[in-house]
Design an enzyme around this catalytic site. Structure first.
Site, short mmCIF file in Angstrom:
data_model
loop_
_atom_site.label_atom_id
_atom_site.label_comp_id
_atom_site.label_asym_id
_atom_site.label_seq_id
_atom_site.Cartn_x
_atom_site.Cartn_y
_atom_site.Cartn_z
N CYS A 53 0.83 -1.20 0.00
CA CYS A 53 0.00 0.00 0.00
C CYS A 53 0.87 1.26 0.00
O CYS A 53 1.85 1.34 0.73
CB CYS A 53 -0.91 0.00 1.23
SG CYS A 53 -2.12 1.33 1.23
N ARG A 73 -12.93 1.11 -4.85
CA ARG A 73 -12.44 1.09 -3.46
C ARG A 73 -11.71 2.39 -3.13
O ARG A 73 -11.69 2.84 -1.99
CB ARG A 73 -11.51 -0.10 -3.24
CG ARG A 73 -11.12 -0.33 -1.79
CD ARG A 73 -10.20 -1.55 -1.65
NE ARG A 73 -10.08 -1.95 -0.26
CZ ARG A 73 -9.25 -1.41 0.62
NH1 ARG A 73 -8.45 -0.42 0.23
NH2 ARG A 73 -9.20 -1.84 1.87
#
Length: 493
Positions: A310, A406
């Site tokens: 991430c 998302r």
């Protein structure tokens, strides 16, 4: 109202910043109870959940982790039909009693029975008089089909119809095992007083109960499974299909769960599914957890940016170090009598213990499972070593496949207009997921033994942390030595 005076709110801690303080203990590691209840219908025997990522959790991973006692969350980077089918594969992989067995009629073709058996990896299909009355008249198995040349022939020509062995509805597994052994058969249809097919018990399912005694199961003896949905136009359709397929919970998966649009959608989902288990996230603050619980969520997922793949924290400059985020959210969860999942940032089994001690009821893992046989990522060879692909759901490739919503970029149609919050990479091949789980559980049990916690609740109540310096972190890892033989639960990252 201005937040200027509290702009630098507080210090945040993550896993490498703290250690658990050992305490007087009357608990041995093998005596530790790792069971965790996330919701009324969601009790896990181990506090481990595999992430809803397209290189981590499909049906194979979900089956493996549920058999170990945990939970898999089927990713959503596929069509609604495909995702629902993945859920069905998990629910049908193991049953105490199959309450909704497949069945065909004598008029169906042998080829239809074969297709059904191959798709769901079953070895036989009960045959009923009609689809309407479901009166059992026979069974067709692999043995019946072994020498068939005409697969267009009706099943009636090849099924076993005489001397059918059946049992009454409500027959327990011990009795069923005795009947199966006595008659040397593998499948035992259950019928009601009218001879209608009402269930099925197979020797394979009985063997699986013995082989996987700690499996996480629903009230019907089927493996637990969850599945992810986004906040999109097809959310309700997808959720409906997933629940119909047997999902025990849906995970409303967004990068920022503390967002007005997300909260509105969650409230609508709760109104639409008042009695279903909803997990939602991600958030990293007490206020975010409170907002999700108020919207109707049962379990909150905590973590913004801690994952190895991430880049949210460097691309957007946003996040809260994970141990602090867990602790803050857990304080609200305790107030509401609800639970949280610590999602991301975990590299070692000791990090799992820290996440649980900070207030987590379970952890969600991606990279630790991405290299296993069961992960759907592709296998590749690099410089003579075996790896598996692993990518963040915020990577360009994953967003193009279906996860852009998302990150609130669902309306972007061109790949070069996407702003990724994740990367694509590879992780070392690790073998079977069960081997990884074994080492994780050993570490968790050991950590809980050190702090004297007999279960996760005691860990919450009694564990204490000490802040660690950079030198303390160096001291914590192997040092002043060249590792010649890596341990199965430790590697240098």
């Amino acid at each position: 109202m201005s937040n200027w005076d509290t702009k630098f709110l507080k210090k945040g801690y993550t896993f490498d910043d703290v250690l658990l303080i050992p305490a007087e203990s009357h608990v041995l590691p093998n005596e530790v109870d790792l069971k965790t209840k996330l919701a009324d219908n969601l009790t896990l025997n181990i506090p481990i959940i595999t992430a809803a990522m397209d290189t981590v959790t499909g049906s194979k991973m979900a089956i493996a982790i549920a058999r170990a006692g945990g939970l898999g969350v089927i990713h959503k980077n596929m069509s609604i039909t495909e995702q629902a089918e993945e859920v069905r594969k998990v629910k049908r992989s193991e049953n105490g009693v199959i309450i909704d067995p497949f069945f065909l009629t004598p008029e169906h073709k042998v080829s239809e029975a074969e297709e059904l058996m191959q798709r769901y990896r079953i070895s036989g299909v009960p045959i009923v008089e009609t689809l309407a009355n479901r009166k059992l008249v026979g069974i067709i198995t692999n043995r019946d089909m072994r020498f068939i040349s005409d697969y267009n022939a009706p099943i009636s020509e090849h099924m076993t119809s005489e001397h059918l062995v059946t049992a009454a509805v409500g027959t327990d597994l011990e009795t069923a095992e005795r009947i199966l052994h006595e008659h040397r058969i593998e499948k035992l249809p259950l019928v009601d007083n009218s001879g209608r097919l009402s269930g099925l018990i197979t020797i394979k399912d009985i063997e699986k109960v013995i082989e996987f005694p700690h499996a996480a199961k629903d009230e019907f003896g089927r493996l637990l499974v969850a599945a992810a949905v986004g906040v999109t136009s097809d959310t309700f359709e997808r959720a409906e299909a997933l629940f119909e397929a047997g999902a025990d919970a849906i995970v409303i998966d967004t990068a920022h769960g503390h967002s007005a649009g997300v909260l509105r959608k969650i409230a609508e989902i709760r109104a639409h599914f008042p009695n279903r288990t909803l997990i939602a996230g991600n958030i990293a603050t007490a206020e975010g957890a409170r907002a999700l619980y108020d919207a109707g969520v049962d379990v909150v997922k905590v973590g913004i940016g801690p994952g190895s793949i991430c880049t949210t924290r460097v691309v957007a400059g946003v996040g809260v170090p994970q141990v602090t985020a867990i602790y803050d959210a857990a304080a609200v969860a305790r107030e509401y009598g609800k639970t949280i999942i610590a999602d991301g940032g975990i590299k070692y089994s000791g990090d799992i213990v820290k996440a649980l001690a900070a207030g987590g009821n379970a952890v969600m893992l991606g990279s630790m499972f991405a290299g296993t046989d069961e992960a759907p990522g592709e296998t590749e060879i690099y410089q003579g070593r075996k790896f598996k692909t692993y990518r963040g759901m915020g990577s360009i490739a994953a967003m193009k496949k279906g996860s852009s919503d998302r990150y609130f970029q669902g309306s972007v149609n061109e790949a070069n207009k996407l702003v990724p919050e994740g990367i694509e990479g590879r992780v070392a091949y690790k073998g079977a997921a069960s081997d990884i789980v074994f080492q994780m559980l050993g570490g968790i049990r050991s950590g809980m033994g050190y702090v004297g916690a007999g279960d996760i609740q005691e860990l919450h109540e009694n564990a204490q942390f000490v802040e660690m310096s950079g030198a303390g972190l160096i001291e914590s890892h192997p040092h002043d030595v060249q590792i010649t033989n890596e341990a199965p639960n430790y590697s240098v990252h």
